[in-house]
Design a protein around this motif. Structure first.
Motif, PDB file in Angstrom:
ATOM      1  N   ILE A  41      37.864  58.508  41.313  1.00 55.42           N
ATOM      2  CA  ILE A  41      38.961  59.388  41.718  1.00 55.42           C
ATOM      3  C   ILE A  41      38.399  60.692  42.282  1.00 55.42           C
ATOM      4  N   ILE A  42      38.866  61.080  43.446  1.00 58.89           N
ATOM      5  CA  ILE A  42      38.541  62.382  44.030  1.00 58.89           C
ATOM      6  C   ILE A  42      39.539  63.398  43.494  1.00 58.89           C
ATOM      7  N   GLY A  43      39.049  64.518  42.972  1.00 56.17           N
ATOM      8  CA  GLY A  43      39.931  65.552  42.450  1.00 56.17           C
ATOM      9  C   GLY A  43      40.318  66.541  43.533  1.00 56.17           C
ATOM     10  N   ALA A  44      41.597  66.554  43.939  1.00 59.50           N
ATOM     11  CA  ALA A  44      42.030  67.467  44.996  1.00 59.50           C
ATOM     12  C   ALA A  44      42.086  68.915  44.501  1.00 59.50           C
ATOM     13  N   GLY A  45      42.483  69.111  43.245  1.00 59.82           N
ATOM     14  CA  GLY A  45      42.570  70.461  42.706  1.00 59.82           C
ATOM     15  C   GLY A  45      43.394  71.359  43.606  1.00 59.82           C
ATOM     16  N   ASN A  46      42.873  72.569  43.849  1.00 58.76           N
ATOM     17  CA  ASN A  46      43.544  73.519  44.737  1.00 58.76           C
ATOM     18  C   ASN A  46      42.932  73.531  46.133  1.00 58.76           C
ATOM     19  N   ALA A  47      42.161  72.509  46.456  1.00 60.09           N
ATOM     20  CA  ALA A  47      41.467  72.475  47.743  1.00 60.09           C
ATOM     21  C   ALA A  47      42.451  72.282  48.903  1.00 60.09           C
ATOM     22  N   PRO A  48      42.149  72.903  50.061  1.00 57.33           N
ATOM     23  CA  PRO A  48      42.974  72.676  51.254  1.00 57.33           C
ATOM     24  C   PRO A  48      42.921  71.215  51.687  1.00 57.33           C
ATOM     25  N   ALA A  49      43.911  70.809  52.457  1.00 58.23           N
ATOM     26  CA  ALA A  49      44.026  69.408  52.860  1.00 58.23           C
ATOM     27  C   ALA A  49      42.802  68.911  53.612  1.00 58.23           C
ATOM     28  N   GLU A  50      42.230  69.745  54.494  1.00 65.44           N
ATOM     29  CA  GLU A  50      41.086  69.284  55.273  1.00 65.44           C
ATOM     30  C   GLU A  50      39.886  68.959  54.399  1.00 65.44           C
ATOM     31  N   VAL A  51      39.741  69.684  53.300  1.00 65.43           N
ATOM     32  CA  VAL A  51      38.646  69.412  52.362  1.00 65.43           C
ATOM     33  C   VAL A  51      38.865  68.058  51.688  1.00 65.43           C
ATOM     34  N   VAL A  52      40.083  67.810  51.233  1.00 65.41           N
ATOM     35  CA  VAL A  52      40.401  66.553  50.566  1.00 65.41           C
ATOM     36  C   VAL A  52      40.246  65.374  51.532  1.00 65.41           C
ATOM     37  N   VAL A  53      40.735  65.545  52.746  1.00 69.57           N
ATOM     38  CA  VAL A  53      40.620  64.470  53.747  1.00 69.57           C
ATOM     39  C   VAL A  53      39.155  64.169  54.040  1.00 69.57           C
ATOM     40  N   ASN A  54      38.336  65.201  54.145  1.00 73.95           N
ATOM     41  CA  ASN A  54      36.908  64.988  54.389  1.00 73.95           C
ATOM     42  C   ASN A  54      36.250  64.227  53.242  1.00 73.95           C
ATOM     43  N   GLU A  55      36.679  64.513  52.007  1.00 74.99           N
ATOM     44  CA  GLU A  55      36.140  63.796  50.846  1.00 74.99           C
ATOM     45  C   GLU A  55      36.558  62.326  50.888  1.00 74.99           C
ATOM     46  N   ILE A  56      37.789  62.067  51.279  1.00 76.07           N
ATOM     47  CA  ILE A  56      38.250  60.682  51.399  1.00 76.07           C
ATOM     48  C   ILE A  56      37.421  59.944  52.447  1.00 76.07           C
ATOM     49  N   LYS A  57      37.219  60.571  53.580  1.00 77.89           N
ATOM     50  CA  LYS A  57      36.435  59.946  54.643  1.00 77.89           C
ATOM     51  C   LYS A  57      34.998  59.694  54.194  1.00 77.89           C
ATOM     52  N   LYS A  58      34.425  60.643  53.478  1.00 83.36           N
ATOM     53  CA  LYS A  58      33.055  60.486  52.988  1.00 83.36           C
ATOM     54  C   LYS A  58      32.975  59.331  51.997  1.00 83.36           C
ATOM     55  N   ALA A  59      33.961  59.260  51.088  1.00 89.02           N
ATOM     56  CA  ALA A  59      33.969  58.185  50.094  1.00 89.02           C
ATOM     57  C   ALA A  59      34.017  56.815  50.769  1.00 89.02           C
ATOM     58  N   LYS A  60      34.753  56.716  51.862  1.00 93.00           N
ATOM     59  CA  LYS A  60      34.850  55.444  52.579  1.00 93.00           C
ATOM     60  C   LYS A  60      33.513  55.012  53.173  1.00 93.00           C
ATOM     61  N   THR A  61      32.620  55.969  53.419  1.00 91.98           N
ATOM     62  CA  THR A  61      31.293  55.614  53.923  1.00 91.98           C
ATOM     63  C   THR A  61      30.344  55.233  52.797  1.00 91.98           C
ATOM     64  N   LEU A  62      30.732  55.576  51.545  1.00 95.22           N
ATOM     65  CA  LEU A  62      29.861  55.344  50.397  1.00 95.22           C
ATOM     66  C   LEU A  62      30.253  54.121  49.576  1.00 95.22           C
ATOM     67  N   THR A  63      31.485  53.633  49.763  1.00 95.01           N
ATOM     68  CA  THR A  63      31.925  52.457  49.010  1.00 95.01           C
ATOM     69  C   THR A  63      32.956  51.675  49.808  1.00 95.01           C
ATOM     70  N   ASP A  64      32.959  50.365  49.591  1.00 98.25           N
ATOM     71  CA  ASP A  64      34.006  49.523  50.164  1.00 98.25           C
ATOM     72  C   ASP A  64      34.972  49.070  49.070  1.00 98.25           C
ATOM     73  N   LYS A  65      34.836  49.680  47.881  1.00 98.34           N
ATOM     74  CA  LYS A  65      35.689  49.359  46.740  1.00 98.34           C
ATOM     75  C   LYS A  65      36.885  50.325  46.693  1.00 98.34           C
ATOM     76  N   PRO A  66      37.944  49.957  45.945  1.00 97.55           N
ATOM     77  CA  PRO A  66      39.103  50.850  45.823  1.00 97.55           C
ATOM     78  C   PRO A  66      38.729  52.171  45.141  1.00 97.55           C
ATOM     79  N   PHE A  67      39.334  53.255  45.594  1.00 95.08           N
ATOM     80  CA  PHE A  67      39.201  54.548  44.925  1.00 95.08           C
ATOM     81  C   PHE A  67      40.502  55.315  45.132  1.00 95.08           C
ATOM     82  N   GLY A  68      40.653  56.435  44.446  1.00 95.31           N
ATOM     83  CA  GLY A  68      41.898  57.186  44.542  1.00 95.31           C
ATOM     84  C   GLY A  68      41.686  58.673  44.633  1.00 95.31           C
ATOM     85  N   VAL A  69      42.801  59.402  44.613  1.00 95.94           N
ATOM     86  CA  VAL A  69      42.790  60.863  44.648  1.00 95.94           C
ATOM     87  C   VAL A  69      43.730  61.374  43.572  1.00 95.94           C
ATOM     88  N   ASN A  70      43.299  62.403  42.852  1.00 90.16           N
ATOM     89  CA  ASN A  70      44.177  63.078  41.900  1.00 90.16           C
ATOM     90  C   ASN A  70      44.852  64.244  42.595  1.00 90.16           C
TER      91      ASN A  70
END
Length: 309
Positions: A41-70
């Motif tokens: 799970i990626i923790g969005a916290g108080n981060a701006p949307a662009e930061v969270v989106v970048n983390e999602i994109k990065k995670a997709k390059t690191l795994t082909d398995k399911p993951f989520g966002v809090n």
């Protein structure tokens, strides 16, 4: 192999979810947990949307398995964050500090499962009616923001109150904790604090060392009614306690705590940083890989259940 209903529901090998800890739960940690068979799970916290989106994109390059966002509903960027998640697409969202009700249909339209964190039976019942896919029953043993009921007492009450899958969270460190949660009726567990001491977690080494050194009574609740946070004791918590005793306002307390999680995670200041950690911190003895942690937990749970069944 230990499997429960949520394994098929979430497309994961093991019934184990990693907590969405702000600043700490980055793409690196989420991907490592997912690659090891759990649900990262990626923790969005108080981060701006662009930061969270970048983390999602990065995670997709690191795994082909399911993951989520809090999703943290107190965030000033929550609307933009949700829009970014819907645009990028993830397997699951976990939510805290708010009601995901008005977004549920949008998530479902994208095939995203919704698992809100709950700390009471009343909230669990209300959220079940909104159509969420499952619930995370989080007890007060956990690190960060906490409720008022322990995991051992809360989990079976929520399991009995709803008909959707329940994940137990708070105070779970190893296979014994997972086995106990399953025996209480949970379909899996969420673990946060132990993953802070993983090789893939990006928190400062000073923070990890503080976790390893922690004793059984080294966590403390700071905050005020409805806004309690569990952290490791340090100079910051002493100053916070002094402010409370002096009759400080909520605004003064908020000002002292503002930005202190980043101070701990990024700067490694373990005296004036907010070292969020659950009561199981004292059980951490070393830094391990996420794969080692998950294999140890699953093997331990299987052994425990076999010995007592």
């Amino acid at each position: 192999m230990l499997k429960t209903e949520i394994c098929e529901l979430l497309g994961i090998k093991h019934p184990l979810i990693q907590g969405g800890m702000a600043w700490a739960a980055t793409a690196e940690l989420a991907a490592a947990v997912s690659n090891a068979g759990g649900l990262g799970i990626i923790g969005a916290g108080n981060a701006p949307a662009e930061v969270v989106v970048n983390e999602i994109k990065k995670a997709k390059t690191l795994t082909d398995k399911p993951f989520g966002v809090n999703i943290y509903f107190v965030s000033p960027f929550v609307e933009e964050v949700i829009a970014g998640i819907l645009e990028e697409g993830v397997a699951v969202v976990t939510t805290g500090a708010g009601n995901p009700g008005k977004y549920i249909q949008a998530f479902k339209d994208k095939g995203i499962k919704i698992f809100p964190l709950v700390s009471s039976v009343a909230l669990a019942k209300r959220l079940e009616r909104t159509g969420v896919d499952g619930l995370i029953a989080e007890g007060m043993e956990c690190g960060g923001h906490v409720g008022e009921i322990t995991t051992m007492a809360l989990t079976p009450q929520i399991v009995d109150a709803v008909s959707i899958p329940v994940i137990a969270a708070g105070g779970i460190f190893d296979g014994r904790g997972m086995a106990a949660a399953l025996c209480l009726g949970a379909q899996g567990v969420q673990m946060g604090t132990r993953f802070l001491a993983s090789k893939e977690c990006i928190i400062h080494d000073n923070y990890k060392e503080s976790l390893i050194k922690a004793k059984d009574r080294d966590t403390v609740l700071t905050g005020y009614h409805g806004h309690y946070v569990r952290v490791l004791k340090n100079k910051l918590t002493k100053e916070y306690d002094a402010l409370i005793k002096s009759g400080a306002s909520e605004e003064e307390l908020e000002k002292l705590g503002a930005g202190k999680l980043r101070v701990a995670v990024i700067e490694g200041d373990c005296q004036m940083g907010s070292l969020m950690a659950g009561q199981v911190a004292a059980m951490i003895k070393e830094v391990q890989s996420c794969d080692e942690i998950i294999q140890e937990v699953i093997t331990g749970a299987e052994k425990t259940l076999k010995n007592f069944c």
